[in-house]
Design a protein around this motif. Structure first.
Motif, PDB file in Angstrom:
ATOM      1  N   ASN A   1       4.805   4.619  -3.823  1.00 53.05           N
ATOM      2  CA  ASN A   1       3.513   5.087  -4.288  1.00 53.05           C
ATOM      3  C   ASN A   1       3.180   6.313  -3.463  1.00 53.05           C
ATOM      4  OD1 ASN A   1       0.637   5.462  -4.000  1.00 53.05           O
ATOM      5  ND2 ASN A   1       0.369   3.526  -5.043  1.00 53.05           N
ATOM      6  N   LYS A   2       2.660   7.319  -4.114  1.00 54.06           N
ATOM      7  CA  LYS A   2       2.465   8.572  -3.382  1.00 54.06           C
ATOM      8  C   LYS A   2       1.444   8.445  -2.282  1.00 54.06           C
ATOM      9  CE  LYS A   2       3.735  11.183  -7.129  1.00 54.06           C
ATOM     10  NZ  LYS A   2       3.201  11.677  -8.372  1.00 54.06           N
ATOM     11  N   PHE A   3       0.399   7.682  -2.547  1.00 56.80           N
ATOM     12  CA  PHE A   3      -0.605   7.536  -1.505  1.00 56.80           C
ATOM     13  C   PHE A   3      -0.008   6.827  -0.298  1.00 56.80           C
ATOM     14  CE2 PHE A   3      -3.389   7.985  -5.226  1.00 56.80           C
ATOM     15  CZ  PHE A   3      -4.189   9.002  -4.770  1.00 56.80           C
TER      16      PHE A   3
ATOM     17  N   LEU B   1       3.136   6.792   0.555  1.00 54.15           N
ATOM     18  CA  LEU B   1       4.094   7.674   1.211  1.00 54.15           C
ATOM     19  C   LEU B   1       3.357   8.676   2.082  1.00 54.15           C
ATOM     20  CD1 LEU B   1       7.085   8.361   1.370  1.00 54.15           C
ATOM     21  CD2 LEU B   1       6.691  10.086  -0.351  1.00 54.15           C
ATOM     22  N   LEU B   2       2.301   9.245   1.534  1.00 60.75           N
ATOM     23  CA  LEU B   2       1.512  10.193   2.333  1.00 60.75           C
ATOM     24  C   LEU B   2       0.995   9.514   3.592  1.00 60.75           C
ATOM     25  CD1 LEU B   2      -0.696  12.356  -0.019  1.00 60.75           C
ATOM     26  CD2 LEU B   2       0.873  13.124   1.722  1.00 60.75           C
TER      27      LEU B   2
ATOM     28  N   ILE C   1       3.817   9.009   6.049  1.00 63.18           N
ATOM     29  CA  ILE C   1       4.243  10.245   6.699  1.00 63.18           C
ATOM     30  C   ILE C   1       3.221  10.679   7.737  1.00 63.18           C
ATOM     31  CG2 ILE C   1       4.466  12.693   6.229  1.00 63.18           C
ATOM     32  CD1 ILE C   1       5.947  11.829   3.662  1.00 63.18           C
ATOM     33  N   ARG C   2       1.963  10.540   7.370  1.00 64.00           N
ATOM     34  CA  ARG C   2       0.927  10.876   8.340  1.00 64.00           C
ATOM     35  C   ARG C   2       1.060   9.996   9.572  1.00 64.00           C
ATOM     36  NH1 ARG C   2      -4.831  11.485   5.300  1.00 64.00           N
ATOM     37  NH2 ARG C   2      -4.464  13.446   4.235  1.00 64.00           N
TER      38      ARG C   2
ATOM     39  N   LEU D   1      -6.791   8.320   0.744  1.00 66.42           N
ATOM     40  CA  LEU D   1      -5.513   7.751   0.307  1.00 66.42           C
ATOM     41  C   LEU D   1      -5.658   6.332  -0.217  1.00 66.42           C
ATOM     42  CD1 LEU D   1      -3.229   8.954   3.201  1.00 66.42           C
ATOM     43  CD2 LEU D   1      -3.594   9.986   1.006  1.00 66.42           C
TER      44      LEU D   1
END
Lengths: 180, 172, 408, 197, 166, 359
Positions: F143-145, F147-148, F151-152, F226
C-alpha cells in the motif's frame, strides 16, 4: 499475561459448546468498550461528531476515542452526513475492507434516509448498500444522540455471540447486499 | 559435546543456510532479510569468540544501518519478479563458473592453510574486548585507521555530490 | 435490495504497486482520507515526497441544492442554506433572507439587523475556529483543537438559546428574526465575549509563534494576489494574499457600516498568512459582536410585512386576515415580484452570493449559490505543486474547504 | 493593492532568536497543557448527567391535547406542506357524534405519521400549525433506532399522554418574549432550575 | 465611483448593437450580448484602464424551456474591486446549437464554474480544457438542472405524494 | 551453570519481561487518560473503575477480530513485520538495571536481565533493528501509504541514531564504561549525569522521541497524511503488536534516559536511607528494602518520562519530513559533536584544574 493465555485458544471455529457463555460475554464486553470508530464524516453530522469527540461529550469515556481512518482497524463505521450516489461505492468499499466484527452506525437523517435531500444525486439511506445496525435521527443529531447510538452499538456488541458472524442468518444478510 | 560447541555448530548451520538463501531466494527483499539473518549469526560467532564489541558493532552498523539502506533502496526500486526472465543462460553459466572457481580457490586455500591452535592456559580472554581493540586501533594501527576514515569521508562527499545532482544542475 | 455496482474507486488502502517505468507514483488522497475530511479526492502524482501535479474529483456529496430550491417555497430554502456551509450556517441563512428581502424590498428593523450581525459574527468565529484548529490537528497538535472546540460549544449554546438547534439553526425568517434575543441569550453572549479572549490567546500561544508550526506553514501553499484574483478567491484566503476585499466593508449589508473593525491582510497568501488572517478576524468579529450588543437598539425584531412574515399565533386564532396570511405564507403563496437579484454576504470563506431569479411563483425560478469554496478550491493543484505531501495537506486544511459548500 | 483604509497587516514571519530555538515555545506549550491537565474537566458524563437543552430546543414531536384531553389537530395539513423533508403525512377524517371528547375540531387526523429519520427538526411544522397542536419538545429527543420498521411514528407515539403532560414555559415565541421581558424586569422570579450550565 | 451609465455608454461605443437589453434591476447593471461577443466584452472590461472589472464573481446557466431559440442563458457576474462596481452579462443560446466560448482563458476560476454549468445544463463551452462532469457521476446520461427532469429520487418509498398538492 | 543461579536468572528475566509488558499495556491506558486530562476530558472511565480494564478490553477485542491479510500483500513478511517490531522492542529491556542487588541466603542477585559489559551497545543494536519491523510490515502491506510510512521510518531512524550515538559518546567518555550497571553506579546518590551533560540530554531525548516515532517525529504513522502510515493495512492483534511495540519502546527509552542521565535507581540521600534501614532491619532485609526503594525510584523516573512523552505528544505539532532531516543532520549532529569536544576538553583540562583547586 492475559493475552498469551487467550491467544492459545482457537478462534471460535471448533464445535459448539466449546466456549462457555461467560467467555462470550467477556469478549462482548471487551469489544463493546473498545469500539474504534471509522468516522466517515461527509457533512454537517461530521461537525457534530467533532463536538462528540470534544471535551464536553468525550466519546473516549466509552473507549472509542481512537478514530481509525484505516478501515482494517475499525470496528464501527460511523457514516455521518449525506452519502451521494457518487460516494456510495466508496462507502461500500470501506465497509468491505473492514474486518469482522464490524458494526455500522448511520448518523443523521441524510445517512439514514436521505433527509431533506430527496434528490437524484443522493442515496436514500445507506441501508440500501450496506447493512446498518443503528440509525440515529436528527439533522444533525445532538452529540447526546450520537452517544446514544454508540451505546446501542455497545449493547449489540455485548449481546452478540462470538459465532454470530458465521451463522447462516448473517451470511444471508450480507448476501442480500451482494457482499460475500 | 559441550554446550558452546553445539551452539557453534547450530550457528554455523544457520549461517550457511541463510547465506545460501540470500542467493537462492527469488524475491530481493527476502534476500536482504536473509542477509540480515546472516549478519546476526555472524554476530553470534563473534560472541562465541568473546568479541562482544565486534558483535554489537556488526549488528549496529551492518544489520542496523547498512542493510536498512539496502532494503530501503530495494523497496524504492521495487524490482519485480518478472525481471527474473531477463537473465539469460549465458549469465547463469558465467555465474556458475565464477562461483565454482571461487569455491575451488577457497577450498584449496583451506587445504593449504594451517589452523593455529591455542593453548587454553595462555588464552587471554580480554583479547576481543573493547579495551584491547581500542589499544590496537588507536595506538598500533592509528595511521591505517585515519587513512580509512579519510577514504570514507571522500566516498561520502562523492556520494553526496553524485546523489544531489538535479536536473539542469552540474557540479563537476 | 438496491445494488450499486462497485466502481473502480480508489480508497487509500487499495492501491496498486508503484510504477517502475516512470518514477512517479500516483497517490490517491481521498475521498476517505482523514485529511480530506471525507469528501473529495485528490489524485496526486508524486516523485518521492514531492508533488508533481494534482487532479481533484469533487461532487461526493452533491445534493442538488439548486434543483431543490426550484421546488421549495422561499421560506423552506432556509433549511438548505443551513446545510451549505454548516460551519457558519447563520451567515448562509441571513444571506438568503437578505436576498429575498432585497427582492421583496422589505426594510428590516435595526434591531433585527443587529441581532443578525451578532449571530453572523458568532458564526464567523465558529467557522474560523474550526478551520484554524483543524489546521492545528493536521500539523499534529490535537489539544489546541479541543480547547477551542469548548468555546465553539458555547457558541452553539447561544444558538440553541436563540433558535433551538446547535448547528442547522434555521434561525432567521424573511423579514427579520424568528425570535428576539432572550435575556439568557444576551447573558450568554456577554459571557462568551468575556471568556473567549483568554482561550483564543492560549490557542495562539500554543500555535502561532511555535517554530515547528511556523516552519510547517510559512511558504506553504502560497498563491500570488494575481493568481488568487484569477482563481476567484475571496474572503480570508484572498485577504491572506494581500487584498483587503471584504463584502462587509465594500457593500455593507445589515448595518455593517455602523461597526468599527479592521480588515486583516497577509503578505504572500501562504498557509501562515491564512492562519493569521483568520485569527485576527476572530478578534475583529468579537469586537463587532461587542459593539452590536452594546448598541442593540430596542424595537421590533421583524419587519412590518404581514404578507411575508408569519403573524403571531394569537392573531391567527382571532383574526381572519392573519389566518389568511398564515395559510398563504405557509402554503408558499406569497406574492413575490418578478425580477432577478444578486446579493452577496461575507461568508466564512468569502463572498457568498445568491443569484435569485423569480418569476412570481411560489418558488424561485432559478437560484444559484456563489459558493466560495467551490470556486477557490480549483486553485489547490497549483498551490501544492512542487511541495511535499505534508504541505499539500496543510494547504488544503488552511483553505477551509467545506464539503457542503463545495458540492452544494 | 489596498481598497479601504481599514486594512491591517497581521502576519509576521520573522522569528526572533528565542523563537528560533524551538525550546521556549515548546516549554510554553507544555506549560499550557500542564495547566489544563490539572484543570477542572468540562465533560458531561452523558448517560448519567444530562445537559440542559435550552428553552426552545427542537426535539421530539408531540401532538398536544387541550385541557380536556381533546386532540387539537384538525388535519389541515399545513405542517405537512411546510415540512421541507416531506416527512409528515396524515389522513383526515370527519368527527362523528360521540367523539367530541376526543377531538376538538370537526375534522381530525385519523392517521398522523412522522418519519423520524427524514425529519430534520427545523421547527417549521410547529410554526405552521394554526391550531397549536404539533410541537417539538424541548426536553426530549428521539431515541436511536435499530430497525427501519420503527422509524415511522404514528399517533400512538406522538399524541400527548394525559398522565404525563408536556409542559413548557411559553408555547409561542410571543409568549416566550413576554415572559422573558417580565423576567428581565424582575417581575417573574421563578427561574426554572437548570440541569447543568 | 463608477456609474452604470458610464460603463453602458463605453460598452455601447465599443460594441454597438452587439450589446443590448440594458437594465438595472436592484441597481445592478445588466446587459445581454451575443455568443460571439461575450469573450471580447469580458476582455474589454477586464483590460479597461479605468473600469478594471477584473474579477469574475459568478458564472451560471439558466434554462428557459418556453422561449424557443433562447432556451439557455449563461449569466456572468463580474466585479471591479477598485470601483466596487458589479455588472451582469447575459448570453442566450439555443438548445439546437448549445455552444458558447469558454472564459477560462481570461479567468482561471471560470474552469469549474463552466464545468458545473455543463454538468447541470449541458451547455458546451468551446475551448474548455477539460469539459467533463464535475458534481454528478460520470455515468449520468442527462443534465439534471434542465427543468423537464424530476428532482426526486425515484426510489423513495416513504412518502405519500397525493397530499395537499405537493 | 549452577541450578539455583539458573532458576534465579530465569525468574529475573521473566519478571523483567512481565514488568515491561504490564507497563507497556498500562501505558496505552495512561496515554488515553493523559490525553483526556490534557484536553479537559475524562478519558476512558467506563471499562472498569477509572477505565482500568481498558487495555484488557482492547486486547480482548483485538484477539477476536478477524485476522485479515490483504490479497496483494506478501503473506510471510506481513506477519513478520509486527513480530519483528515486538521482538526487538522486548529484547531491549534485557539489560536495563532496575535496581541494585537482592541479597538472599548468601546469593546476591542483580536486578537486571543480563549484566553485560557492552550494555549500551546492545541497546543500541536492538534499537537499530527496531526499524525492520516497521519497514518490513510497511512494505509487505503493498500500500502506498504504508510504503511511504515505512520509508520515512527507516530514514528517520537511521538519521537520528547517528545523533543519538554521538550524544551518548560524551557520557561514555565520562564514565569510560559501556556497561549500564557501571554507568548507574557511577551516578551514586545525586551525582547524576544530567548535571554534567544537559546538552547531551536534550539531544538524546530528542533523538529518542524520533526513535520511538512519537510526536513531533511521528511521521511514519501520522494520521492526517498517511492514514495510518506503516500499519494502515494492519488490523486485529497484528496492529496491537505494532502499537504495543511503540509503548514498549517508549518504556525502554524512558528507562534508558533515567539510567543514563538521571542516575537510574540512585537518589539523593540514599546512603542515609540505606544506613537507617540496615540498622533497623538487619543487613540483609535492610539492603533488600533499600533496593526496593531504589527500584521504585527508578520506576518513578521511567514513568515520569513516559508521561513526558505523552505530554509532549499532546502539545506540539509535528515536523515535516525535510525539516526533520534538517534538524537531525544539520543541527543535532553538529551539536552532539560540539558536546563531545566540550566534554573532552572538560575532562582533560577542567577536571585536573578543579581537582587541583580543591586540593
Amino acid at each position: 499475561m492475559k493475552e498469551v493465555t487467550i491467544a492459545e485458544a482457537p478462534q471460535g471455529h471448533s464445535g459448539s459448546g466449546f466456549f462457555a457463555t461467560s467467555f462470550d460475554e467477556a469478549i462482548g464486553l471487551a469489544r463493546s468498550y473498545s469500539l474504534w470508530p471509522l468516522p466517515f464524516a461527509t457533512s454537517c453530522c461530521g461537525i457534530e461528531f467533532m463536538a462528540t469527540m470534544g471535551a464536553h461529550y468525550d466519546i473516549s469515556r466509552f473507549g472509542s476515542e481512537r478514530p481509525s481512518f484505516s478501515p482494517r482497524q475499525a470496528d464501527l463505521l460511523m457514516v455521518m452526513g449525506t452519502i451521494a450516489k457518487k460516494m456510495a461505492p466508496v462507502v461500500k468499499q470501506v465497509y468491505l475492507q473492514m474486518a469482522e466484527p464490524r458494526w455500522v452506525l448511520a448518523v443523521g437523517a441524510c445517512a439514514s434516509s436521505g433527509g431533506i435531500f430527496d434528490t437524484y444525486s443522493v442515496l436514500q439511506g445507506i441501508d440500501r448498500i450496506i447493512p446498518v445496525d443503528c440509525y440515529v435521527p436528527g439533522c444533525p443529531p445532538r452529540p447526546e444522540q450520537i452517544i446514544d447510538g454508540l451505546m446501542h452499538i455497545q449493547y449489540l456488541a455485548q449481546n452478540e455471540k462470538l459465532r454470530r458472524r458465521n451463522t447462516d442468518e448473517y451470511q444471508h444478510l450480507l448476501a442480500s447486499y451482494n457482499i460475500q | 559435546m559441550n554446550p558452546s560447541l553445539s551452539f557453534f555448530y547450530f550457528l554455523s548451520f544457520l549461517t550457511i543456510l541463510s547465506a545460501l538463501m540470500v542467493i537462492l531466494s527469488r524475491n530481493p527483499i527476502h534476500s536482504v532479510l536473509y542477509l540480515i539473518l546472516t549478519f546476526f549469526t555472524l554476530s553470534g560467532h563473534y560472541i562465541l569468540l568473546n568479541a562482544q564489541f565486534l558483535a554489537a558493532v556488526n549488528i549496529i552498523v551492518y544489520a542496523g544501518a547498512i542493510m536498512v539502506l539496502f532494503l530501503f533502496v530495494i523497496m524504492f526500486l521495487n524490482i519485480k519478479q518478472d525481471h527474473e526472465e531477463a537473465r539469460t543462460n549465458i549469465s547463469k553459466i558465467a555465474g556458475a563458473i565464477v562461483g565454482g572457481t571461487v569455491f575451488v580457490i577457497l577450498f584449496g586455500a583451506y587445504r593449504k592453510s594451517v589452523v593455529p591452535s591455542y593453548d587454553p592456559n595462555q588464552f587471554d580472554s580480554q583479547v576481543g574486548m573493547i579495551e584491547s581493540l581500542g589499544q590496537l586501533l588507536f595506538r598500533d594501527y592509528l595511521l591505517p585507521f585515519e587513512l580509512a576514515s579519510i577514504l570514507l569521508l571522500v566516498a561520502m562527499v562523492g556520494a553526496v555530490m553524485l546523489g544531489k545532482r538535479e536536473i539542469g544542475e552540474r557540479h563537476f | 435490495m438496491a445494488d450499486i455496482e462497485l466502481l473502480p474507486h480508489n480508497v487509500p488502502s487499495q492501491s496498486e504497486l508503484p510504477e517502475l517505468v516512470e518514477e512517479l507514483t500516483t497517490l490517491n488522497l481521498g475521498p476517505t482520507h482523514p485529511a480530506t475530511h471525507g469528501i473529495f479526492q485528490n489524485i496526486l502524482k508524486m516523485d518521492g515526497e514531492k508533488i508533481i501535479s494534482g487532479e481533484q474529483t469533487i461532487g461526493y456529496i452533491h445534493r442538488a441544492f439548486e434543483k431543490i430550491a426550484e421546488r421549495r417555497p422561499f421560506y423552506q430554502i432556509t433549511t438548505l442554506t443551513d446545510r451549505m456551509n454548516y460551519c457558519s450556517s447563520p451567515i448562509n441563512n441571513f444571506g438568503w433572507h437578505m436576498t429575498v428581502e432585497k427582492l421583496l424590498q422589505i426594510e428590516v428593523p435595526k434591531r433585527a439587523q443587529y441581532i443578525r450581525v451578532i449571530m453572523m459574527e458568532l458564526a464567523r468565529i465558529s467557522d474560523h475556529l474550526i478551520c484554524n484548529s483543524i489546521l492545528g490537528v493536521d500539523t499534529g497538535a490535537f489539544s489546541g483543537f479541543l480547547y477551542v472546540m469548548q468555546k465553539r460549544e458555547d457558541i452553539y449554546e447561544i444558538y440553541e438559546e436563540v433558535c433551538g438547534a446547535r448547528l442547522t439553526t434555521n434561525m432567521g425568517r424573511i423579514g427579520g428574526m424568528e425570535r428576539d434575543l432572550s435575556s439568557t441569550a444576551i447573558r450568554k453572549i456577554r459571557d462568551f465575549i468575556k471568556t473567549f479572549p483568554p482561550v483564543l490567546q492560549e490557542f495562539e500561544k500554543l500555535m502561532s509563534r511555535n517554530r515547528i508550526f511556523m516552519d510547517r506553514t510559512i511558504n506553504v501553499g502560497p498563491i500570488s494576489l494575481e493568481r488568487a484574483l484569477s482563481y476567484g478567491f475571496t474572503g480570508p484566503n484572498l485577504r491572506a494574499a494581500g487584498l483587503d476585499y471584504d463584502v462587509r466593508v465594500m457593500n455593507p449589508y445589515s448595518s455593517y457600516e455602523d461597526f468599527d473593525f479592521s480588515i486583516p491582510v497577509g503578505q504572500s497568501g501562504d498557509t501562515f498568512d491564512r492562519y493569521n488572517v483568520r485569527i485576527e478576524e476572530m478578534w475583529q468579529s468579537l469586537k463587532i459582536v461587542e459593539q452590536a450588543l452594546n448598541n442593540l437598539p430596542e424595537g421590533p425584531y421583524y419587519a412590518d410585512a404581514p404578507e411575508y412574515y408569519l403573524p403571531p399565533k394569537k392573531e391567527v386564532y382571532n383574526n381572519m386576515e392573519a389566518l389568511i396570511y398564515h395559510f398563504k405564507i405557509v402554503m408558499g403563496e406569497i406574492d413575490a415580484p418578478q425580477g432577478e437579484v444578486y446579493h452577496a454576504v461575507e461568508g466564512g470563506n468569502g463572498e457568498l452570493g445568491f443569484y435569485l431569479i423569480s418569476d412570481g411563483g411560489r418558488a424561485p425560478y432559478r437560484l444559484h449559490f456563489r459558493r466560495p469554496s467551490f470556486i477557490y478550491y480549483q486553485a489547490f493543484p497549483e498551490m501544492c505543486k512542487g511541495s511535499t505531501l505534508s504541505d499539500a495537506i496543510l494547504t488544503m486544511s488552511s483553505l477551509n474547504v467545506i464539503a457542503g459548500e463545495l458540492d452544494a | 493593492m489596498q481598497l479601504t483604509n481599514r486594512s491591517k497587516q497581521v502576519s509576521n514571519k520573522e522569528m526572533t532568536l528565542m523563537e528560533r530555538a524551538y525550546l521556549p515555545a515548546i516549554a510554553t506549550g507544555l506549560a499550557i497543557t500542564l495547566k489544563h491537565f490539572f484543570a477542572k474537566k468540562v465533560t458531561i458524563q452523558y448517560p448519567e448527567v444530562k445537559r440542559y437543552l435550552g428553552p426552545v430546543f427542537r426535539g421530539r414531536h408531540i401532538l398536544k391535547r387541550d385541557e380536556d384531553g381533546k386532540e387539537r389537530c384538525t388535519a389541515c395539513g399545513l405542517c405537512a406542506v411546510a415540512c421541507p423533508a416531506e416527512a409528515i403525512s396524515m389522513v383526515a377524517a370527519e368527527r362523528i357524534k360521540g367523539e367530541e371528547n376526543l377531538y376538538r375540531e370537526e375534522k381530525y387526523a385519523a392517521v398522523y405519521e412522522v418519519n423520524m429519520l427524514r425529519c430534520i427538526f427545523c421547527g417549521l411544522c410547529e410554526e405552521a400549525c394554526p391550531k397549536q397542536a404539533v410541537y417539538l419538545r424541548h426536553d426530549e429527543f428521539i431515541p436511536v433506532f435499530s430497525d427501519r420498521d420503527q422509524v415511522i411514528w404514528g399517533k400512538d407515539l406522538l399524541v400527548e399522554d394525559m398522565n404525563n403532560r408536556y409542559t413548557r414555559e411559553a408555547w409561542t415565541k410571543e409568549e416566550a418574549r413576554a415572559l422573558d421581558n417580565k423576567r428581565a424586569n424582575g417581575e417573574v422570579t421563578n427561574v426554572v432550575p437548570r440541569a447543568i450550565p | 465611483m463608477l456609474s452604470n451609465q458610464e460603463v453602458a455608454e463605453e460598452l455601447l461605443g465599443k460594441f454597438g448593437d452587439q450589446v443590448y437589453d440594458f437594465d438595472e434591476p436592484y441597481g445592478l447593471l445588466t446587459l445581454s450580448t451575443t455568443r460571439e461577443d461575450i469573450i471580447p466584452v469580458l476582455e474589454f472590461l477586464k483590460d479597461h484602464k479605468v473600469f478594471q472589472i477584473n474579477f469574475l464573481t459568478d458564472l451560471t446557466g439558466i434554462h428557459y424551456p418556453d422561449s424557443p431559440g433562447k432556451e439557455f442563458m449563461v449569466v456572468y457576474h463580474a466585479h471591479s474591486f477598485i470601483h466596487n462596481f458589479r455588472i451582469r452579462i447575459k448570453v442566450s443560446i439555443a438548445e439546437a446549437d448549445i455552444h458558447i466560448p469558454t472564459a477560462t482563458g481570461l479567468y482561471a476560476c471560470a474552469n469549474w464554474m463552466e464545468r458545473e454549468t455543463f454538468d447541470f445544463f449541458g451547455i458546451l463551452f468551446d475551448g474548455h480544457p477539460n469539459l467533463i462532469r464535475i458534481l454528478n457521476i460520470e455515468e449520468m446520461d442527462y443534465f439534471p438542472m434542465r427543468r423537464e427532469y424530476p428532482l426526486e429520487d425515484a426510489t423513495r418509498e416513504d412518502k405519500i405524494d397525493a397530499l395537499f398538492g405537493r | 551453570m549452577e541450578l539455583t543461579e539458573f532458576v534465579i536468572k530465569t525468574i529475573t528475566i521473566f519478571v523483567v519481561f512481565v514488568l515491561t509488558l504490564v507497563i507497556a499495556m498500562y501505558s496505552t491506558w495512561g496515554e488515553r487518560k493523559v490525553a483526556g486530562f490534557i484536553q479537559d476530558r475524562m478519558g476512558p472511565n467506563r471499562a472498569g473503575p477509572g477505565g482500568l480494564l481498558q487495555p484488557l478490553a482492547d486486547a480482548g477485542k483485538m484477539f477476536f477480530k478477524e485476522d485479515f491479510i490483504p490479497a496483494l500483500a506478501n503473506k510471510w513478511l506481513f506477519i513478520a513485520g509486527p513480530s519483528l517490531a515486538m521482538l526487538t522492542a522486548l529484547l531491549a529491556s534485557a539489560v536495563i538495571p532496575f535496581g541494585s542487588t537482592f541479597k538472599w541466603d548468601g546469593h546476591e542477585v542483580v536486578l537486571q536481565g543480563v549484566e553485560s559489559n557492552i550494555g549500551i551497545l546492545y541497546v543500541f543494536g536492538v534499537v537499530a533493528l527496531g526499524v525492520y519491523g516497521i519497514m518490513v510490515g510497511g512494505w509487505a502491506s503493498n500500500n502506498k501509504f504504508s510504503l511511504l510510512g515505512a520509508i520515512r521510518a527507516a530514514s528517520q531512524n537511521i538519521s537520528y541514531e547517528v545523533a543519538m550515538g554521538l550524544s551518548l559518546i560524551a557520557i561514555l567518555m565520562m564514565s569510560s564504561s559501556l556497561s549500564l550497571g557501571e554507568i548507574v553506579s557511577q551516578q551514586h546518590g545525586g551525582n547524576w549525569n544530567i548535571f554534567y551533560q544537559p546538552l547531551g540530554f536534550i539531544i538524546f531525548i530528542t533523538c529518542s522521541f524520533a526513535e520511538c516515532n512519537r510526536v513531533p517525529f511521528d511521521l511514519p504513522e501520522c494520521e492526517t497524511e498517511l492514514v495510518g502510515g506503516y500499519h494502515t493495512e494492519y488490523g486485529s492483534m497484528k496492529l496491537g503488536f505494532y502499537l504495543f511495540a511503540e509503548y514498549i519502546n517508549m518504556f525502554v527509552s524512558s528507562a534508558i534516559i533515567s539510567v543514563l542521565y538521571f542516575g537510574g535507581y540512585n537518589y539523593p540521600g540514599m546512603d542515609w536511607v540505606y544506613n537507617q534501614l540496615t540498622a533497623a532491619l538487619g543487613s540483609e532485609t535492610g539492603h533488600n528494602v533499600a533496593t526496593l526503594i531504589g527500584t521504585a525510584v527508578f520506576f518513578g523516573k521511567a514513568l515520569f518520562f513516559i508521561f513526558f512523552y505523552m505530554w509532549v505528544r499532546w502539545t506540539i505539532p509535528r515536523f515535516r519530513y525535510d525539516q526533520l532531516m534538517n534538524l537531525g543532520w544539520k543541527k543535532l549532529i553538529p551539536l552532539a559533536i560540539f558536546n563531545i569536544i566540550i566534554t573532552g576538553a572538560a575532562t582533560l583540562f577542567l577536571k585536573p584544574l578543579i581537582t587541583a583547586w580543591l586540593n
